[in-house]
Design an enzyme around this catalytic site. Structure first.
Site, PDB file in Angstrom:
ATOM      1  N   LYS A  39     -40.242 -28.959  34.441  1.00 27.67           N
ATOM      2  CA  LYS A  39     -38.943 -29.132  35.081  1.00 27.67           C
ATOM      3  C   LYS A  39     -37.898 -28.304  34.327  1.00 27.67           C
ATOM      4  O   LYS A  39     -38.180 -27.796  33.238  1.00 27.67           O
ATOM      5  CB  LYS A  39     -38.561 -30.606  35.083  1.00 27.67           C
ATOM      6  CG  LYS A  39     -38.362 -31.213  33.706  1.00 27.67           C
ATOM      7  CD  LYS A  39     -37.926 -32.653  33.823  1.00 27.67           C
ATOM      8  CE  LYS A  39     -37.631 -33.239  32.449  1.00 27.67           C
ATOM      9  NZ  LYS A  39     -36.854 -34.453  32.513  1.00 27.67           N
ATOM     10  N   ARG A 137     -32.825 -45.880  33.039  1.00 23.41           N
ATOM     11  CA  ARG A 137     -32.559 -44.676  33.817  1.00 23.41           C
ATOM     12  C   ARG A 137     -33.201 -44.987  35.164  1.00 23.41           C
ATOM     13  O   ARG A 137     -32.928 -46.042  35.724  1.00 23.41           O
ATOM     14  CB  ARG A 137     -33.162 -43.466  33.089  1.00 23.41           C
ATOM     15  CG  ARG A 137     -32.595 -42.148  33.549  1.00 23.41           C
ATOM     16  CD  ARG A 137     -32.975 -40.994  32.634  1.00 23.41           C
ATOM     17  NE  ARG A 137     -34.381 -40.593  32.752  1.00 23.41           N
ATOM     18  CZ  ARG A 137     -34.891 -39.519  32.162  1.00 23.41           C
ATOM     19  NH1 ARG A 137     -34.122 -38.740  31.420  1.00 23.41           N
ATOM     20  NH2 ARG A 137     -36.163 -39.202  32.297  1.00 23.41           N
ATOM     21  N   HIS A 166     -40.957 -44.322  31.340  1.00 23.81           N
ATOM     22  CA  HIS A 166     -40.567 -43.280  30.375  1.00 23.81           C
ATOM     23  C   HIS A 166     -39.897 -43.933  29.168  1.00 23.81           C
ATOM     24  O   HIS A 166     -39.124 -44.874  29.324  1.00 23.81           O
ATOM     25  CB  HIS A 166     -39.603 -42.305  31.070  1.00 23.81           C
ATOM     26  CG  HIS A 166     -39.295 -41.079  30.275  1.00 23.81           C
ATOM     27  ND1 HIS A 166     -40.265 -40.289  29.710  1.00 23.81           N
ATOM     28  CD2 HIS A 166     -38.110 -40.492  29.956  1.00 23.81           C
ATOM     29  CE1 HIS A 166     -39.692 -39.263  29.083  1.00 23.81           C
ATOM     30  NE2 HIS A 166     -38.387 -39.375  29.217  1.00 23.81           N
ATOM     31  N   ARG A 223     -47.516 -36.918  30.299  1.00 22.26           N
ATOM     32  CA  ARG A 223     -46.549 -35.923  30.803  1.00 22.26           C
ATOM     33  C   ARG A 223     -45.920 -35.229  29.594  1.00 22.26           C
ATOM     34  O   ARG A 223     -45.030 -35.769  28.958  1.00 22.26           O
ATOM     35  CB  ARG A 223     -45.457 -36.609  31.629  1.00 22.26           C
ATOM     36  CG  ARG A 223     -45.972 -37.542  32.734  1.00 22.26           C
ATOM     37  CD  ARG A 223     -44.799 -38.166  33.469  1.00 22.26           C
ATOM     38  NE  ARG A 223     -43.855 -38.806  32.575  1.00 22.26           N
ATOM     39  CZ  ARG A 223     -43.864 -40.099  32.253  1.00 22.26           C
ATOM     40  NH1 ARG A 223     -44.773 -40.914  32.763  1.00 22.26           N
ATOM     41  NH2 ARG A 223     -42.956 -40.590  31.438  1.00 22.26           N
ATOM     42  N   TYR A 275     -11.852 -13.107  20.777  1.00 24.90           N
ATOM     43  CA  TYR A 275     -10.817 -13.984  21.349  1.00 24.90           C
ATOM     44  C   TYR A 275     -10.279 -14.953  20.302  1.00 24.90           C
ATOM     45  O   TYR A 275     -11.053 -15.529  19.527  1.00 24.90           O
ATOM     46  CB  TYR A 275     -11.403 -14.809  22.493  1.00 24.90           C
ATOM     47  CG  TYR A 275     -11.708 -14.027  23.740  1.00 24.90           C
ATOM     48  CD1 TYR A 275     -10.744 -13.193  24.328  1.00 24.90           C
ATOM     49  CD2 TYR A 275     -12.950 -14.146  24.354  1.00 24.90           C
ATOM     50  CE1 TYR A 275     -11.025 -12.497  25.493  1.00 24.90           C
ATOM     51  CE2 TYR A 275     -13.239 -13.451  25.519  1.00 24.90           C
ATOM     52  CZ  TYR A 275     -12.282 -12.629  26.090  1.00 24.90           C
ATOM     53  OH  TYR A 275     -12.566 -11.950  27.230  1.00 24.90           O
ATOM     54  N   CYS A 322     -18.168 -14.919  23.343  1.00 25.54           N
ATOM     55  CA  CYS A 322     -17.463 -14.676  24.606  1.00 25.54           C
ATOM     56  C   CYS A 322     -18.385 -15.078  25.766  1.00 25.54           C
ATOM     57  O   CYS A 322     -19.536 -15.453  25.559  1.00 25.54           O
ATOM     58  CB  CYS A 322     -17.108 -13.211  24.772  1.00 25.54           C
ATOM     59  SG  CYS A 322     -16.359 -12.453  23.333  1.00 25.54           S
ATOM     60  N   MET A 323     -17.874 -14.945  26.978  1.00 26.30           N
ATOM     61  CA  MET A 323     -18.692 -15.257  28.153  1.00 26.30           C
ATOM     62  C   MET A 323     -19.952 -14.381  28.177  1.00 26.30           C
ATOM     63  O   MET A 323     -21.055 -14.859  28.444  1.00 26.30           O
ATOM     64  CB  MET A 323     -17.862 -15.031  29.422  1.00 26.30           C
ATOM     65  CG  MET A 323     -18.516 -15.503  30.689  1.00 26.30           C
ATOM     66  SD  MET A 323     -17.513 -15.085  32.120  1.00 26.30           S
ATOM     67  CE  MET A 323     -16.109 -16.169  31.924  1.00 26.30           C
TER      68      MET A 323
HETATM   69  C1  LIG Z   1     -39.982 -38.572  33.112  1.00 26.80           C
HETATM   70  C2  LIG Z   1     -40.305 -37.607  32.035  1.00 26.80           C
HETATM   71  N1  LIG Z   1     -41.565 -37.490  31.620  1.00 26.80           N
HETATM   72  C3  LIG Z   1     -41.922 -36.625  30.646  1.00 26.80           C
HETATM   73  C4  LIG Z   1     -40.979 -35.828  30.024  1.00 26.80           C
HETATM   74  C5  LIG Z   1     -41.423 -34.893  28.952  1.00 26.80           C
HETATM   75  O1  LIG Z   1     -40.847 -35.200  27.719  1.00 26.80           O
HETATM   76  P1  LIG Z   1     -41.151 -34.295  26.454  1.00 26.80           P
HETATM   77  O2  LIG Z   1     -40.515 -32.972  26.723  1.00 26.80           O
HETATM   78  O3  LIG Z   1     -40.487 -35.002  25.322  1.00 26.80           O
HETATM   79  O4  LIG Z   1     -42.604 -34.200  26.347  1.00 26.80           O
HETATM   80  C6  LIG Z   1     -39.653 -35.929  30.416  1.00 26.80           C
HETATM   81  C7  LIG Z   1     -38.647 -35.105  29.764  1.00 26.80           C
HETATM   82  O5  LIG Z   1     -37.520 -35.393  29.620  1.00 26.80           O
HETATM   83  C8  LIG Z   1     -39.301 -36.836  31.449  1.00 26.80           C
HETATM   84  O6  LIG Z   1     -38.044 -36.977  31.866  1.00 26.80           O
END
Ligand SMILES: Cc1ncc(COP(=O)(O)O)c(C=O)c1O
Length: 382
Positions: A39, A137, A166, A223, A275, A322-323
């Site tokens: 992601k 969350r 999570h 994950r 700047y 800067c930008m």
């Molecule tokens: C729902 C979920 N699973 C897994 C992960 C992976 O976490 P990490 O990068 O610490 O392995 C994240 C990352 O934020 C997450 O939001």
């Protein structure tokens, strides 16, 4: 990225380092499947290049944040199992089902929207229930589980493939009290669901830190994001690993961020730089003007603080970021010339700049340093 000209700024992705990191996690996880969390543009590494490397590494699961990332992968021909970990809008349900994307669900509205879409498309909507275990969350609170199961029984179009949660406090602590409590809450929820007749093929809970530290959280799938990119979730994760007498994983950072000198500029003693005139030279100096700025994701809080690498030497940043530009002091680096390679993050000769160093200087975490690199910067697999 293929182009007829050399790039002015680019991110290098070290293929071997990534494959090494996958191997390290696979060894740790044993029979548990490994999802590459790609992601947020693969934590800044580039969604498509990292999907390609994940495929090469034989990983069958990809984790994305939203429908858009899932569609980009499908359009590029990736046919792995893709789980949307973030929020899917009710009006996106049809596209999710059509593209064979899985999504995590935690409210009745989403489940019903997916069921409607599936009915319409004469397909199944594959979902993973997300359980609230203490992060507060996304997640189904314990009290709502009964209602969700009852609804699922009425919706044959919904296939519950997984149940997940999570961790909230597993990275930056050596205290495992809270993850243990979350694990217990997760097991309680799973038990409740199973007792109520739900079959759960895949249970998953572990992120990088959990995959490194807590085998009891492995279940069927882990994950893993940050660790696959070769970074440790925190210093505490490494310390906990050592305290437990576990062999630390041999992780190798995957990403380097580079550019080229846009101008070499001699300035006299007492000259102001950038700047706000926040820096004034105290001697006759030579500056390198570098064509990267906060737009590209180089944090403005690094003004007058961080350094870049040129010809294997540190060049201190002078003045404000800067930008689109940074100025660095190359007075003591012999022979710096136009278009010399500049390293913002990564190694050059004996010197290196890590995401952790930049994070510490910028008052943030390594996750943010890498994910903020502008997606428009070309990613090149080396
Ligand atoms: C729902 C979920 N699973 C897994 C992960 C992976 O976490 P990490 O990068 O610490 O392995 C994240 C990352 O934020 C997450 O939001």
């Amino acid at each position: 990225m293929e182009s007829g000209h050399r790039m002015i700024q680019w991110v290098e992705i070290d293929r071997k380092a990534f494959l090494n990191n996958v191997g390290e996690f696979k060894k740790r996880l044993g029979r548990t499947a490994l999802m590459a969390v790609i992601k947020a543009n693969a934590y800044g590494h580039g969604l498509l290049p990292m999907a390609r490397l994940a495929q090469e590494a034989g990983l069958g699961w990809l984790g994305v944040n939203n429908l858009e990332e899932g569609l980009v992968l499908r359009q590029a021909g990736f046919n792995q199992k893709i789980l949307i970990l973030g929020y899917t809008g009710l009006d996106q349900a049809k596209e999710v089902v059509q593209a064979d994307l899985r999504s995590v669900v935690y409210n009745l509205e989403s489940i019903r929207a997916l069921a409607r879409a599936a009915r319409c498309l004469r397909k199944k909507a594959i979902v993973h229930l997300k359980i609230e275990t203490g992060t507060n969350r996304q997640g189904i609170p314990g009290k709502k589980l009964g209602e969700i199961v009852r609804e699922l029984k009425k919706l044959p179009e919904i296939e519950v493939e997984g149940v997940s949660s999570h961790f909230a406090n597993i990275e930056d602590t050596t205290d495992d009290f809270y993850p243990k409590r979350q694990l217990a809450n997760f097991l309680e929820a799973v038990n409740f669901l199973e007792k109520n007749g739900l079959v759960i093929p895949i249970k998953h809970l572990a992120c990088s830190a959990a995959a490194i530290l807590f085998p009891e959280t492995y279940f069927d799938l882990a994950r893993v994001g940050l660790g696959l990119y070769g970074l440790w979730s925190s210093r505490e994760t490494l310390i906990s690993c050592q305290q437990r007498g576990q062999e630390p994983l041999k992780l190798k950072p995957v990403l380097s961020w580079r550019t080229r000198v846009a101008q070499v500029k001699p300035v006299s003693s007492g000259s102001y730089v950038g700047y706000g005139c926040t820096y004034r030279t105290t001697r006759a100096s030579k500056l390198a003007v570098i064509p990267v700025g906060y737009y590209d994701g180089y944090d403005r809080s690094l003004s007058n603080t961080a350094y870049v690498l040129i010809k294997g030497h540190r060049a201190q940043i002078r003045g404000r970021i800067c930008m689109d530009f940074i100025m660095a002091d190359v007075t003591d680096i012999p022979g710096v010339k136009l278009e010399d390679r500049v390293t913002l993050l990564g190694s050059d000769g004996q010197e290196k700049i890590t995401a952790e160093q930049l994070a510490s200087l910028a008052g943030t975490i390594n996750y943010e340093i890498i994910t903020r690199i502008n997606p428009l910067v070309p990613r090149v697999i080396v």
